[in-house]
Design a protein around this motif. Structure first.
Motif, PDB file in Angstrom:
ATOM      1  N   GLU A  97      19.086  41.836  70.723  1.00  0.00           N
ATOM      2  CA  GLU A  97      20.449  41.933  71.235  1.00  0.00           C
ATOM      3  C   GLU A  97      20.556  41.750  72.745  1.00  0.00           C
ATOM      4  OE1 GLU A  97      22.717  44.377  67.705  1.00  0.00           O
ATOM      5  OE2 GLU A  97      22.202  45.482  69.520  1.00  0.00           O
ATOM      6  N   ASP A  98      19.446  41.497  73.407  1.00  0.00           N
ATOM      7  CA  ASP A  98      19.554  41.091  74.811  1.00  0.00           C
ATOM      8  C   ASP A  98      19.615  39.577  74.961  1.00  0.00           C
ATOM      9  OD1 ASP A  98      16.942  40.690  74.043  1.00  0.00           O
ATOM     10  OD2 ASP A  98      16.038  41.820  75.692  1.00  0.00           O
ATOM     11  N   HIS A  99      19.625  38.849  73.853  1.00  0.00           N
ATOM     12  CA  HIS A  99      19.834  37.400  73.891  1.00  0.00           C
ATOM     13  C   HIS A  99      21.288  37.133  74.284  1.00  0.00           C
ATOM     14  CE1 HIS A  99      20.136  33.204  72.672  1.00  0.00           C
ATOM     15  NE2 HIS A  99      18.818  33.165  72.493  1.00  0.00           N
ATOM     16  N   ASP A 100      21.515  36.173  75.169  1.00  0.00           N
ATOM     17  CA  ASP A 100      22.851  36.008  75.736  1.00  0.00           C
ATOM     18  C   ASP A 100      23.875  35.411  74.782  1.00  0.00           C
ATOM     19  OD1 ASP A 100      21.881  33.416  75.674  1.00  0.00           O
ATOM     20  OD2 ASP A 100      22.404  32.934  77.749  1.00  0.00           O
ATOM     21  N   LEU A 101      23.448  34.996  73.578  1.00  0.00           N
ATOM     22  CA  LEU A 101      24.403  34.489  72.592  1.00  0.00           C
ATOM     23  C   LEU A 101      24.678  35.491  71.474  1.00  0.00           C
ATOM     24  CD1 LEU A 101      23.259  30.759  72.274  1.00  0.00           C
ATOM     25  CD2 LEU A 101      25.182  31.689  73.590  1.00  0.00           C
ATOM     26  N   VAL A 102      24.067  36.674  71.556  1.00  0.00           N
ATOM     27  CA  VAL A 102      24.290  37.702  70.543  1.00  0.00           C
ATOM     28  C   VAL A 102      25.497  38.553  70.945  1.00  0.00           C
ATOM     29  CG1 VAL A 102      23.361  39.718  69.369  1.00  0.00           C
ATOM     30  CG2 VAL A 102      21.878  37.771  69.868  1.00  0.00           C
ATOM     31  N   ILE A 103      26.589  38.370  70.220  1.00  0.00           N
ATOM     32  CA  ILE A 103      27.767  39.229  70.416  1.00  0.00           C
ATOM     33  C   ILE A 103      27.527  40.560  69.727  1.00  0.00           C
ATOM     34  CG2 ILE A 103      30.249  39.449  70.020  1.00  0.00           C
ATOM     35  CD1 ILE A 103      30.213  36.282  69.838  1.00  0.00           C
ATOM     36  N   GLY A 104      26.991  40.518  68.511  1.00  0.00           N
ATOM     37  CA  GLY A 104      26.615  41.729  67.807  1.00  0.00           C
ATOM     38  C   GLY A 104      27.673  42.220  66.845  1.00  0.00           C
ATOM     39  N   ASN A 105      27.661  43.533  66.628  1.00  0.00           N
ATOM     40  CA  ASN A 105      28.513  44.175  65.620  1.00  0.00           C
ATOM     41  C   ASN A 105      29.890  44.488  66.212  1.00  0.00           C
ATOM     42  OD1 ASN A 105      29.309  45.491  63.258  1.00  0.00           O
ATOM     43  ND2 ASN A 105      28.273  47.401  63.797  1.00  0.00           N
ATOM     44  N   PHE A 106      30.577  43.433  66.635  1.00  0.00           N
ATOM     45  CA  PHE A 106      31.854  43.584  67.322  1.00  0.00           C
ATOM     46  C   PHE A 106      32.922  42.655  66.734  1.00  0.00           C
ATOM     47  CE2 PHE A 106      28.901  45.188  70.527  1.00  0.00           C
ATOM     48  CZ  PHE A 106      29.589  46.268  71.072  1.00  0.00           C
ATOM     49  N   ALA A 107      32.792  42.290  65.462  1.00  0.00           N
ATOM     50  CA  ALA A 107      33.706  41.301  64.889  1.00  0.00           C
ATOM     51  C   ALA A 107      35.150  41.778  64.869  1.00  0.00           C
ATOM     52  CB  ALA A 107      33.256  40.933  63.477  1.00  0.00           C
ATOM     53  N   THR A 108      35.384  43.078  64.704  1.00  0.00           N
ATOM     54  CA  THR A 108      36.758  43.568  64.555  1.00  0.00           C
ATOM     55  C   THR A 108      37.411  43.943  65.888  1.00  0.00           C
ATOM     56  OG1 THR A 108      35.938  45.804  64.118  1.00  0.00           O
ATOM     57  CG2 THR A 108      36.370  44.386  62.211  1.00  0.00           C
ATOM     58  N   THR A 109      36.718  43.786  66.997  1.00  0.00           N
ATOM     59  CA  THR A 109      37.342  44.030  68.296  1.00  0.00           C
ATOM     60  C   THR A 109      38.355  42.926  68.595  1.00  0.00           C
ATOM     61  OG1 THR A 109      35.660  42.766  69.473  1.00  0.00           O
ATOM     62  CG2 THR A 109      35.240  45.122  69.144  1.00  0.00           C
ATOM     63  N   PRO A 110      39.301  43.154  69.487  1.00  0.00           N
ATOM     64  CA  PRO A 110      40.258  42.080  69.820  1.00  0.00           C
ATOM     65  C   PRO A 110      39.578  40.784  70.253  1.00  0.00           C
ATOM     66  CG  PRO A 110      41.044  44.171  70.681  1.00  0.00           C
ATOM     67  CD  PRO A 110      39.662  44.429  70.134  1.00  0.00           C
ATOM     68  N   ALA A 111      38.542  40.871  71.074  1.00  0.00           N
ATOM     69  CA  ALA A 111      37.861  39.664  71.527  1.00  0.00           C
ATOM     70  C   ALA A 111      37.104  38.995  70.385  1.00  0.00           C
ATOM     71  CB  ALA A 111      36.903  40.002  72.669  1.00  0.00           C
ATOM     72  N   GLY A 112      36.520  39.798  69.494  1.00  0.00           N
ATOM     73  CA  GLY A 112      35.831  39.238  68.336  1.00  0.00           C
ATOM     74  C   GLY A 112      36.791  38.538  67.393  1.00  0.00           C
ATOM     75  N   ARG A 113      37.946  39.142  67.166  1.00  0.00           N
ATOM     76  CA  ARG A 113      38.959  38.525  66.298  1.00  0.00           C
ATOM     77  C   ARG A 113      39.443  37.205  66.897  1.00  0.00           C
ATOM     78  NH1 ARG A 113      41.836  42.113  62.605  1.00  0.00           N
ATOM     79  NH2 ARG A 113      40.960  44.221  62.645  1.00  0.00           N
ATOM     80  N   ALA A 114      39.619  37.193  68.208  1.00  0.00           N
ATOM     81  CA  ALA A 114      40.100  35.969  68.854  1.00  0.00           C
ATOM     82  C   ALA A 114      39.085  34.844  68.713  1.00  0.00           C
ATOM     83  CB  ALA A 114      40.398  36.248  70.325  1.00  0.00           C
ATOM     84  N   LEU A 115      37.794  35.169  68.830  1.00  0.00           N
ATOM     85  CA  LEU A 115      36.761  34.154  68.637  1.00  0.00           C
ATOM     86  C   LEU A 115      36.785  33.607  67.207  1.00  0.00           C
ATOM     87  CD1 LEU A 115      33.388  35.175  70.334  1.00  0.00           C
ATOM     88  CD2 LEU A 115      34.788  33.185  70.829  1.00  0.00           C
ATOM     89  N   LEU A 116      36.886  34.506  66.241  1.00  0.00           N
ATOM     90  CA  LEU A 116      36.925  34.075  64.851  1.00  0.00           C
ATOM     91  C   LEU A 116      38.148  33.194  64.583  1.00  0.00           C
ATOM     92  CD1 LEU A 116      35.785  37.378  63.124  1.00  0.00           C
ATOM     93  CD2 LEU A 116      34.663  35.163  62.879  1.00  0.00           C
ATOM     94  N   LYS A 117      39.247  33.523  65.214  1.00  0.00           N
ATOM     95  CA  LYS A 117      40.463  32.725  65.025  1.00  0.00           C
ATOM     96  C   LYS A 117      40.292  31.307  65.565  1.00  0.00           C
ATOM     97  CE  LYS A 117      45.421  32.681  66.059  1.00  0.00           C
ATOM     98  NZ  LYS A 117      46.536  33.396  66.737  1.00  0.00           N
TER      99      LYS A 117
END
Length: 546
Positions: free
Chosen positions: A247-267
């Motif tokens: 999780e220190d890899h710079d492309l790992v967002i992680g377990n944050f899919a339901t956050t506002p920023a995570g939702r926006a990325l998925l959209k």
């Protein structure tokens, strides 16, 4: 293999455990498993850990297997003892983790007679079948070896799960004649060629790709990392998929899919690749999270494909074999998209770090004190659910131990199992006072076995999650405020070292010292003294308010 005769079932079991690479067994001795326990205890290559409850035997064996990336073994008694293990077998079944559960049974002559023979229960095998991936009764001394091998293969074959073997006590005492006949491993499925070609074409067209890794990606760490780096895609994970890419890899967002920023990325993503995730309700906002229509789903479990979210291309196969086929034709994402992924990664962590208030100091102290890959076993409690499952970094899926089924009280048993699986490094358990009280007896196991384990007890005087829910949605509190012991005296009574965190400034020194210790330490986090989070944590479940 050459046929072998063993003096009794215990010697047969010990030999089988050695073939699996198991060196530690968790259980409770009983008149209905005595030959098994005695043989394991007498074997210099094996360690028998006498836990205080059968549920803990399975939890500890479960976490032992997770921490080693293999299988663990639990021994229980028949009847009530097997029943006590059922809840923890549900956890292993929910998690798909490999546990070999050996339980006793009454003498063959009385099996199923309904006479009320001591420890007898109605249809024990039916109960075990309901909570296990595989369940069977040993019916002869010629079959026990084969059954143990079949059970172990079943438990380890993905998607994994617990295998329960009930063994009548007269057959345990008898000499065992094992032919040594091997059990064939199950070949993993291969995705449909046309479906795979279409998925490769879709991913190659993506300019804004995302990847979502669940627990099924843990066996394909190298292959997943290659796909992430080939595409520049952001990597979301479920809780079970944490650490499959460090999780220190710079492309790992992680377990944050339901956050506002995570939702926006998925959209905004144009293609989503999901790997071995079952989209649990608590990770998808009760299935309200929206995913891209261009969805490539990889899973070794055919039933999981399209079960929660539609998949444009459903690939039934093992992740380690399937991912390279996607990587070979994948193209690099737009540079602006990859830059946005990195920004979101930083944003979600900074936001959560701020929201948890004074507990951020504890999270930071753990991250600094723990060596890379150290196990953090997390019971179901507010610190785990809010930041332990997201913010505290994971670099190895074997370090990511928690009850995926959501039942409280399993954290300490899991921590003991993980600590004894990896004695060369420290283990931390995050628990609440309410969850810990479910199995207070395991403090005695902790004191007896003395692993390198730091038990962080977040003391808020009861069930904080449910208290917050009642305060938010209701007009009274019911069943959530509990009597809490004096943890300093409790630790002293058990012969455990004790420390207390009552202020943010205490966290670094206390945690550093506890983690550096060669034995167990109970660290009480006094939440009334430490102070609240900015916003009280409530779980992502729907409560009718009308």
């Amino acid at each position: 293999m050459t046929p072998v005769t063993h003096r009794n079932g215990g010697e047969l079991l010990a030999a089988h455990l050695a073939s699996l690479g198991i060196d530690t067994v968790f259980g409770i001795v009983s008149v209905h498993n005595l030959p098994l326990v005695e043989a394991i205890d007498a074997d210099p290559a094996l360690r028998f850990v006498p836990v205080r409850h059968e549920a803990t035997a399975v939890n500890a064996a479960d976490a032992y297997g997770r921490a080693r990336g293999g299988i663990g073994c639990a021994l229980t008694s028949t009847g009530t003892g097997a029943g006590n293990a059922a809840g923890s077998l549900v956890e292993a079944l929910s998690s798909g983790t490999a546990v070999l559960h050996i339980t006793g049974q009454v003498e063959t002559a009385h099996l199923g007679s309904g006479r009320g023979f001591i420890h007898e229960t109605k249809d024990q095998l039916g109960m075990l079948t309901a909570v296990s991936k595989y369940a069977v009764t040993v019916t002869s001394t010629q079959d026990a070896g084969r059954i143990l091998r079949e059970a172990s293969v079943a438990a380890l074959t993905a998607p994994g799960g617990p295998a329960s073997v009930e063994w009548p006590i007269d057959l345990q005492y008898a000499a065992q004649h094992d032919t040594g006949s091997p059990v064939a491993a199950v070949e993993p499925p291969t995705p449909d060629a046309a479906e795979l070609d279409a998925a490769r074409e879709l991913l190659a067209s993506a300019r804004r790709p995302l990847i979502w890794a669940g627990g099924g990606a843990n066996s394909a760490r190298t292959e997943l990392l290659a796909l992430v780096e080939a595409t520049g895609a952001g990597l979301l994970t479920s809780n079970s998929g944490r650490g499959c890419v460090p999780e220190d890899h710079d492309l790992v967002i992680g377990n944050f899919a339901t956050t506002p920023a995570g939702r926006a990325l998925l959209k905004d993503a144009d293609v989503l690749v999901t790997i071995g995730t079952h989209f649990r309700s608590n990770e998808t906002a009760d299935y309200g999270l929206e995913l891209p229509a261009a969805h490539i789903q990889i899973d070794i479990d055919a039933a999981a494909l399209g079960r929660v979210y539609p998949a444009r291309h459903a690939l039934h196969g093992a992740a380690d074999a399937t991912l390279p086929r996607l990587t070979t034709t994948a193209r690099r994402a737009d540079a602006a998209w990859t830059a946005r992924v990195r920004e979101v990664r930083d944003e979600v962590r900074a936001t959560l770090h701020d929201n948890i208030g004074p507990q951020a100091a504890i999270c930071d102290a753990l991250a600094a004190a723990l060596p890379r890959g150290a196990v953090v076993a997390r019971d179901v409690t507010i610190p785990s659910s809010s930041w332990g499952n997201r913010l505290l970094p994971m670099h190895d899926p074997r370090a990511n131990v928690f009850p995926r089924g959501g039942g409280i009280g399993q954290g300490l048993g899991m921590g003991i199992g993980a600590a004894l699986a990896r004695p060369d490094r420290p283990t931390v358990v995050i628990a609440g006072d309410g969850g810990l009280a479910v199995h207070f007896g395991e403090l005695l196991t902790l004191a007896q076995e003395r692993p390198r384990l730091t038990l962080l007890v977040f003391n808020d005087g009861g069930y904080g999650v449910l208290r917050n829910m009642q305060d938010k949605y209701g007009e009274r509190r019911s069943g959530v405020d509990l009597f809490t012991p004096d943890f300093a005296q409790l630790a002293a009574a058990c012969g455990l070292a004790y420390a207390r965190i009552a202020d943010e400034t205490d966290a670094k020194a206390v945690i550093t010292a506890a983690v550096a210790s060669d034995g167990p330490t109970l660290v009480e986090v006094d939440l009334s003294a430490l102070g609240p989070m900015k916003n009280p944590f409530t779980p992502p479940v729907k409560i009718p308010t009308a």
